[in-house]
Write an enzyme that holds these catalytic residues in place. Structure first.
Site, PDB file in Angstrom:
ATOM      1  N   ASN A 164       1.138  -1.371   0.150  1.00  0.00           N
ATOM      2  CA  ASN A 164       0.005   0.262   0.055  1.00  0.00           C
ATOM      3  C   ASN A 164       0.636   1.208  -0.079  1.00  0.00           C
ATOM      4  OD1 ASN A 164       0.962  -0.682   2.719  1.00  0.00           O
ATOM      5  ND2 ASN A 164      -1.208   0.667   3.114  1.00  0.00           N
ATOM      6  N   GLU A 190       4.200  -4.500  11.845  1.00  0.00           N
ATOM      7  CA  GLU A 190       3.278  -3.022  11.534  1.00  0.00           C
ATOM      8  C   GLU A 190       2.290  -3.780  11.738  1.00  0.00           C
ATOM      9  OE1 GLU A 190       3.130  -0.013  13.410  1.00  0.00           O
ATOM     10  OE2 GLU A 190       5.253   0.268  13.485  1.00  0.00           O
ATOM     11  N   CYS A 220      -3.553   1.488   6.877  1.00  0.00           N
ATOM     12  CA  CYS A 220      -3.244   0.908   8.094  1.00  0.00           C
ATOM     13  C   CYS A 220      -4.015   1.863   9.186  1.00  0.00           C
ATOM     14  CB  CYS A 220      -2.267   0.082   8.616  1.00  0.00           C
ATOM     15  SG  CYS A 220      -0.676   1.082   8.372  1.00  0.00           S
ATOM     16  N   GLU A 225       8.396   2.516  14.472  1.00  0.00           N
ATOM     17  CA  GLU A 225       9.495   3.119  13.400  1.00  0.00           C
ATOM     18  C   GLU A 225       9.835   4.104  13.476  1.00  0.00           C
ATOM     19  OE1 GLU A 225       9.412   0.044  10.172  1.00  0.00           O
ATOM     20  OE2 GLU A 225       7.031   0.331  10.503  1.00  0.00           O
TER      21      GLU A 225
END
Ligand code: ADP
Length: 478
Positions: free
Chosen positions: A148, A246, A280, A458
């Site tokens: 994505n 993630e 997400c 991150e």
């Protein structure tokens, strides 16, 4: 043009290839990208291991210069890369241009971070002893990325990995090898030593599995779905590797009675449906207080009608296609599930035909849903959002937190006290006030709580936690 894998500084041809298909026009093949065999993945890991020590000993200036070069080249090729991104993933050209810029800025940011790797020196409890705490590279990093954000996610893993002195083996998602390959080419041309960065394209079950299980890879950073992430965690952790995951979200956007209606509609439209809802951080649960409920639903439905769903690269398109047939099937399946559960389809949810054959779906909005319905518990990963009506702020907050996920939560309100309370009490890694849940900066930590994430954050300087290991040195004075 052939697109081989980058292994030990050489472009190595594979045995078969992935066909990269344009989701806006399925007759358009973006390119063919060689798949790495298991033996070639083995070579890539060996190359990263071999390059590891020398790369860890490079000066911070050498690493900063190389990362800066990559950042500048991404900007120099921005238009071409954005076109490729929009073509292979299906987000609009404007979004793709933004994402490519983000990738460039990430490399420039971590170029500077090389110069800021710090340690600590503290007094010892024992006389005549110095204590020094330093950060050393984590070693060889395996990166596994989703489809994505085809260039931004690889960038936000590769740049810190290299900045902190690690070597890398990266496997992009099979749906979007184009951007990953272009980035690998840029990194290769920048002049990194052979083996410092390796690209291996292929199936998760072959290439990904091998990386996860190989003891020569010290740490795995993964972004993708929950089941895949959990499987990777079990395997990598069982051999003692460091893991960062993630995964999904079921992000709530709370709209309170005192919200500015225009802001609420704008924030919900963007967060739920832009980039085809394939983020997400997308707002999939719209939790709305009674007093504003009907106006909000009507306003959002009206704004949805104005969206132009078409070829991602066509001027005027605001929402591109779904990424592929399997994701489209999943979206439609969840739309059917929501209907069967008794949700009221306010707008959209229809398969659309356009001039070109692509995976077009009109964004779907459901009302009269409850937080126990599957549509509100499971991640759809498409342009589908549902409204949950609540009687007051307390119920809104409780509903927002009643989920297995914890990536991002948003609130739309003009009440300072409630905004502050929500910021403190949302059980998520990120909170947005009067902003869409999706859309984050590149220089600050990104990540979630509960089932959304695992391991340290991150991005930003918090990335150092994952990409370095700490050493504590004790030295007797003189
Ligand atoms: P999505 O395709 O929805 O982004 P996935 O979790 O299936 O989510 O894929 C994310 C990444 O993980 C992709 O690069 C995929 O190839 C990879 N992957 C899939 N299965 C495995 C696996 N068993 N081991 C390692 N990587 C995998």
């Amino acid at each position: 043009m052939t697109h081989a894998n980058l292994i030990a500084g050489e472009w190595i041809r594979g045995t078969d290839a992935v066909r990269d298909i344009n989701p806006s026009d399925t007759t358009d093949v973006v390119g063919e990208y060689d798949r790495a065999s298991a033996a070639q993945v083995d070579d890539a890991i060996a190359a990263a291991r071999h390059a590891s020590q020398a790369w860890a000993r490079t000066t911070v200036q050498q690493r900063a210069d190389l990362l800066e070069k990559v950042g500048l080249e991404i900007f120099a090729r921005r238009a071409e890369l954005a076109d490729l991104l929009a073509r292979e993933e299906g987000k609009t050209l404007a979004d793709a241009t933004g994402e490519v810029g983000r990738a460039g800025y990430i490399f420039k940011f971590f170029a500077q971070e090389c110069l800021r790797i710090q340690g600590e020196r503290v007094g010892s409890v024992r006389p005549g002893v110095d204590v020094e705490i330093t950060r050393e590279p984590a070693g060889v990093i395996g990166l596994i990325t989703p489809w994505n954000f085809p260039i931004a996610i690889p960038a936000w893993k590769i740049a810190p990995a290299l900045a902190y002195g690690n070597t890398v083996v990266m496997k992009p998602a099979e749906l979007v090898p184009g951007c990953a390959w272009a980035l690998a080419e840029i990194i290769h041309k920048a002049g990194f030593p052979a083996g410092v960065f390796n690209l291996v394209v292929g199936r998760g079950s072959v290439v990904g599995e091998k990386m996860v299980n190989d003891p020569r890879i010290d740490a795995i950073s993964f972004t993708g779905s929950v089941p895949t992430g959990r499987g990777i965690l079990a395997k990598a952790a069982s051999r003692g590797a460091k893991v960062q995951l993630e995964m999904g979200g079921k992000n709530p956007l709370v709209v309170l009675n005192d919200a500015d209606l225009d802001v609420a509609v704008r924030v919900a439209l963007d967060g739920a449906f832009f980039q085809t809802g394939q983020r997400c951080t997308a707002s999939s649960r719209l939790i709305v207080e009674e007093g504003i409920h009907d106006k909000f639903v009507a306003g959002l439905a009206e704004a949805m009608q104005k969206q132009v769903i078409d070829d991602a690269r066509k001027p005027g398109t605001t929402i591109g296609p779904v990424v592929d047939q399997s994701q489209l099937d999943q979206d439609i399946n969840y739309i059917d599930i929501a209907k069967a559960e008794g949700a009221n389809l306010v707008a959209g949810g229809e398969r659309l035909n356009r001039e070109k054959s692509g995976f077009y779906l009109s964004p779907a909005l459901f009302s009269e849903t409850t937080n126990t319905m599957r549509i509100n518990r499971e991640e759809v990963f498409g342009p589908v959002a549902s409204v949950i009506r609540v009687k007051d702020y307390d119920e809104a907050l409780a509903t927002a937190n009643d989920t297995a996920f914890g990536l991002c939560a948003g609130v739309v309100t003009t009440n300072l006290k409630k905004a502050a309370h929500f910021r403190r009490n949302a059980e998520t890694g990120m909170v947005m006030v009067n902003l869409p849940t999706a859309g984050v900066d590149y220089h600050v930590p990104f990540g979630g709580r509960k089932g959304s994430s695992y391991g340290s954050r991150e991005q930003g300087r918090y990335a150092a936690e994952f990409y370095t290991q700490v050493k504590t040195a004790y030295v007797m004075q003189g």
